[in-house]
Motif scaffolding. Structure first.
Motif, PDB file in Angstrom:
ATOM      1  N   LEU A  70       0.027  45.392 104.583  1.00  0.00           N
ATOM      2  CA  LEU A  70      -0.806  46.267 103.781  1.00  0.00           C
ATOM      3  C   LEU A  70      -0.829  47.559 104.258  1.00  0.00           C
ATOM      4  O   LEU A  70      -0.741  48.549 103.606  1.00  0.00           O
ATOM      5  CB  LEU A  70      -2.143  45.796 103.442  1.00  0.00           C
ATOM      6  CG  LEU A  70      -2.918  46.622 102.326  1.00  0.00           C
ATOM      7  CD1 LEU A  70      -2.243  46.463 101.105  1.00  0.00           C
ATOM      8  CD2 LEU A  70      -4.325  45.920 102.315  1.00  0.00           C
ATOM      9  N   GLY A  71      -1.129  47.962 105.580  1.00  0.00           N
ATOM     10  CA  GLY A  71      -1.483  49.077 106.194  1.00  0.00           C
ATOM     11  C   GLY A  71       0.087  49.935 106.241  1.00  0.00           C
ATOM     12  O   GLY A  71       0.043  51.087 105.495  1.00  0.00           O
ATOM     13  N   TYR A  72       1.038  49.136 106.475  1.00  0.00           N
ATOM     14  CA  TYR A  72       2.508  49.655 106.533  1.00  0.00           C
ATOM     15  C   TYR A  72       2.753  50.118 105.132  1.00  0.00           C
ATOM     16  O   TYR A  72       3.334  51.057 105.072  1.00  0.00           O
ATOM     17  CB  TYR A  72       3.618  48.796 107.260  1.00  0.00           C
ATOM     18  CG  TYR A  72       4.663  49.341 107.029  1.00  0.00           C
ATOM     19  CD1 TYR A  72       5.072  50.381 108.056  1.00  0.00           C
ATOM     20  CD2 TYR A  72       5.741  49.000 106.053  1.00  0.00           C
ATOM     21  CE1 TYR A  72       6.540  50.625 108.071  1.00  0.00           C
ATOM     22  CE2 TYR A  72       6.890  49.288 106.241  1.00  0.00           C
ATOM     23  CZ  TYR A  72       7.324  50.221 106.991  1.00  0.00           C
ATOM     24  OH  TYR A  72       8.540  50.768 107.072  1.00  0.00           O
ATOM     25  N   GLY A  73       2.530  49.248 104.116  1.00  0.00           N
ATOM     26  CA  GLY A  73       2.956  49.783 102.747  1.00  0.00           C
ATOM     27  C   GLY A  73       2.124  50.737 102.269  1.00  0.00           C
ATOM     28  O   GLY A  73       2.751  51.867 101.561  1.00  0.00           O
ATOM     29  N   MET A  74       1.115  50.766 102.657  1.00  0.00           N
ATOM     30  CA  MET A  74       0.235  52.257 102.116  1.00  0.00           C
ATOM     31  C   MET A  74       0.630  53.412 102.958  1.00  0.00           C
ATOM     32  O   MET A  74       0.788  54.626 102.238  1.00  0.00           O
ATOM     33  CB  MET A  74      -1.400  52.087 102.283  1.00  0.00           C
ATOM     34  CG  MET A  74      -1.805  50.976 101.428  1.00  0.00           C
ATOM     35  SD  MET A  74      -3.672  50.507 101.935  1.00  0.00           S
ATOM     36  CE  MET A  74      -4.256  52.209 101.288  1.00  0.00           C
ATOM     37  N   TRP A  75       0.807  53.190 104.256  1.00  0.00           N
ATOM     38  CA  TRP A  75       1.357  54.388 105.067  1.00  0.00           C
ATOM     39  C   TRP A  75       2.818  54.950 104.257  1.00  0.00           C
ATOM     40  O   TRP A  75       2.912  56.127 104.239  1.00  0.00           O
ATOM     41  CB  TRP A  75       1.624  54.072 106.452  1.00  0.00           C
ATOM     42  CG  TRP A  75       1.947  55.153 107.206  1.00  0.00           C
ATOM     43  CD1 TRP A  75       3.247  55.251 107.559  1.00  0.00           C
ATOM     44  CD2 TRP A  75       1.361  56.264 107.835  1.00  0.00           C
ATOM     45  NE1 TRP A  75       3.553  56.517 108.291  1.00  0.00           N
ATOM     46  CE2 TRP A  75       2.213  57.122 108.451  1.00  0.00           C
ATOM     47  CE3 TRP A  75       0.023  56.560 107.657  1.00  0.00           C
ATOM     48  CZ2 TRP A  75       1.947  58.243 109.133  1.00  0.00           C
ATOM     49  CZ3 TRP A  75      -0.424  57.665 108.393  1.00  0.00           C
ATOM     50  CH2 TRP A  75       0.348  58.629 109.130  1.00  0.00           C
ATOM     51  N   SER A  76       3.753  53.991 103.970  1.00  0.00           N
ATOM     52  CA  SER A  76       5.106  54.250 103.471  1.00  0.00           C
ATOM     53  C   SER A  76       4.794  55.079 102.156  1.00  0.00           C
ATOM     54  O   SER A  76       5.756  55.910 101.554  1.00  0.00           O
ATOM     55  CB  SER A  76       5.780  53.270 103.454  1.00  0.00           C
ATOM     56  OG  SER A  76       5.418  52.231 102.457  1.00  0.00           O
ATOM     57  N   ILE A 121       2.127  56.821 101.211  1.00  0.00           N
ATOM     58  CA  ILE A 121       1.501  57.974 101.317  1.00  0.00           C
ATOM     59  C   ILE A 121       2.175  58.970 102.043  1.00  0.00           C
ATOM     60  O   ILE A 121       2.082  60.346 101.471  1.00  0.00           O
ATOM     61  CB  ILE A 121      -0.007  57.697 101.893  1.00  0.00           C
ATOM     62  CG1 ILE A 121      -0.981  57.057 101.129  1.00  0.00           C
ATOM     63  CG2 ILE A 121      -0.556  59.204 102.427  1.00  0.00           C
ATOM     64  CD1 ILE A 121      -2.048  56.452 101.740  1.00  0.00           C
ATOM     65  N   SER A 122       3.075  58.861 102.948  1.00  0.00           N
ATOM     66  CA  SER A 122       3.584  59.583 103.933  1.00  0.00           C
ATOM     67  C   SER A 122       4.805  60.538 103.026  1.00  0.00           C
ATOM     68  O   SER A 122       5.469  59.622 102.257  1.00  0.00           O
ATOM     69  CB  SER A 122       4.193  59.001 105.145  1.00  0.00           C
ATOM     70  OG  SER A 122       5.189  58.262 104.755  1.00  0.00           O
ATOM     71  N   PRO A 123       5.164  61.671 103.312  1.00  0.00           N
ATOM     72  CA  PRO A 123       6.212  62.090 102.445  1.00  0.00           C
ATOM     73  C   PRO A 123       7.778  62.061 103.120  1.00  0.00           C
ATOM     74  O   PRO A 123       7.632  61.304 104.018  1.00  0.00           O
ATOM     75  CB  PRO A 123       5.936  63.859 102.856  1.00  0.00           C
ATOM     76  CG  PRO A 123       5.326  63.726 104.126  1.00  0.00           C
ATOM     77  CD  PRO A 123       4.465  62.512 104.111  1.00  0.00           C
ATOM     78  N   GLY A 124       8.583  62.004 101.859  1.00  0.00           N
ATOM     79  CA  GLY A 124       9.871  61.702 102.530  1.00  0.00           C
ATOM     80  C   GLY A 124      10.509  62.676 103.604  1.00  0.00           C
ATOM     81  O   GLY A 124       9.880  63.776 103.664  1.00  0.00           O
TER      82      GLY A 124
END
Length: 79
Positions: free
Chosen positions: A18-24, A26-29
């Protein structure tokens, strides 16, 4: 393996996923990241020239200090 250990391991894996999914999300491309870096004030040619000049002055001062036999940390004519 007990059920408690299995549930705890599954819970940890779920939280990490879940943390990795949220990070991906939120983080810009990569393209957005490059655009943001180009707009930073440090990227302007004037700022880069000033930084190069300052670095050259620091390097010159360090070179002169390394060629000097006095201990400059005590000041000129130190006690």
């Amino acid at each position: 393996m007990s059920i408690r250990t299995l549930l705890a391991s599954s819970g940890m894996i779920a939280v990490i996923g879940l943390g990795y999914g949220m990070w991906s999300i939120i983080s810009p491309g990569e393209e957005r990241r490059r655009e943001m870096v180009k707009n930073l004030p440090e990227y302007s040619s004037q700022t880069m020239d000033e930084t190069r000049k300052r670095t050259a002055l620091v390097m010159q001062t360090l070179k002169e200090a390394s060629e000097c036999n006095e201990n400059l940390s005590r000041g000129v004519g130190g006690k």
